[in-house]
Design an enzyme around this catalytic site. Structure first.
Site, PDB file in Angstrom:
ATOM      1  N   CYS A  44      -5.010  -3.791  -3.992  1.00 13.98           N
ATOM      2  CA  CYS A  44      -5.377  -5.019  -3.761  1.00 13.98           C
ATOM      3  C   CYS A  44      -4.613  -5.189  -2.465  1.00 13.98           C
ATOM      4  CB  CYS A  44      -5.060  -5.777  -4.753  1.00 13.98           C
ATOM      5  SG  CYS A  44      -5.349  -7.553  -4.371  1.00 13.98           S
ATOM      6  N   HIS A  73      -8.809 -11.555  -0.853  1.00 12.06           N
ATOM      7  CA  HIS A  73      -8.580 -10.311  -1.491  1.00 12.06           C
ATOM      8  C   HIS A  73      -9.302  -9.180  -0.833  1.00 12.06           C
ATOM      9  CE1 HIS A  73      -6.400 -11.107  -5.449  1.00 12.06           C
ATOM     10  NE2 HIS A  73      -6.288 -12.425  -5.004  1.00 12.06           N
TER      11      HIS A  73
END
Length: 150
Positions: free
Chosen positions: A118, A70
């Protein structure tokens, strides 16, 4: 070749023609969080998905781990993040990198909403909730153990 470049206009922390969605529908180990999928594989040549998550004060994301990485950028408020055995305070403009198999969870624990962008690969595995024995093996910090929400 058709040019599919675009700008998605924002208004506060929502975006034109982008639906506000439930965070997840397959688990219940989170509180007061929603998401917007801003860009995804429907955009030609884009190999990543860009999402905005917002956690309301007192809320948190699911405690999870997975193989994919991520890239997270905090764009609203402050809070904390669990990264395995570490608990870090996070604020606007901080960047968080989550490596494969890291147990992680975001918390809006500073009396304000916590919002973050994200970015993940389109081709990724499904998150899994770490089993109690995995948590016990990987996390020894009392501070982190007290913070975990399942």
């Amino acid at each position: 070749m058709k040019n599919s470049s675009k700008v998605i206009k924002s208004s506060g922390y929502s975006w034109e023609n982008i639906e506000k969605k439930e965070y997840k529908t397959d688990t219940q180990n989170f509180k007061d969080i929603h998401r917007y999928t801003l860009l995804k594989n429907e955009s030609p040549g884009l190999n990543a998905e860009t999402r905005y998550f917002e956690i309301q004060p007192g809320g948190y994301s699911s405690l999870e781990q997975h193989q994919h990485t991520h890239s997270v950028i905090i764009i609203r408020g402050s809070g904390s993040v669990i990264l395995d055995n570490d608990l870090q305070r996070i604020h606007e403009h901080d960047v968080v990198y989550i490596s494969p198999e890291t147990i992680h969870q975001f918390h809006a624990d500073n009396g304000q909403a916590l919002g973050f962008i994200c970015v993940v690969d389109n081709d990724r595995d499904r998150p899994k909730i770490p089993a109690d024995d995995v948590i016990k093996r990987r996390i020894s910090s009392e501070k982190v153990l007290k913070k975990i929400r399942k």
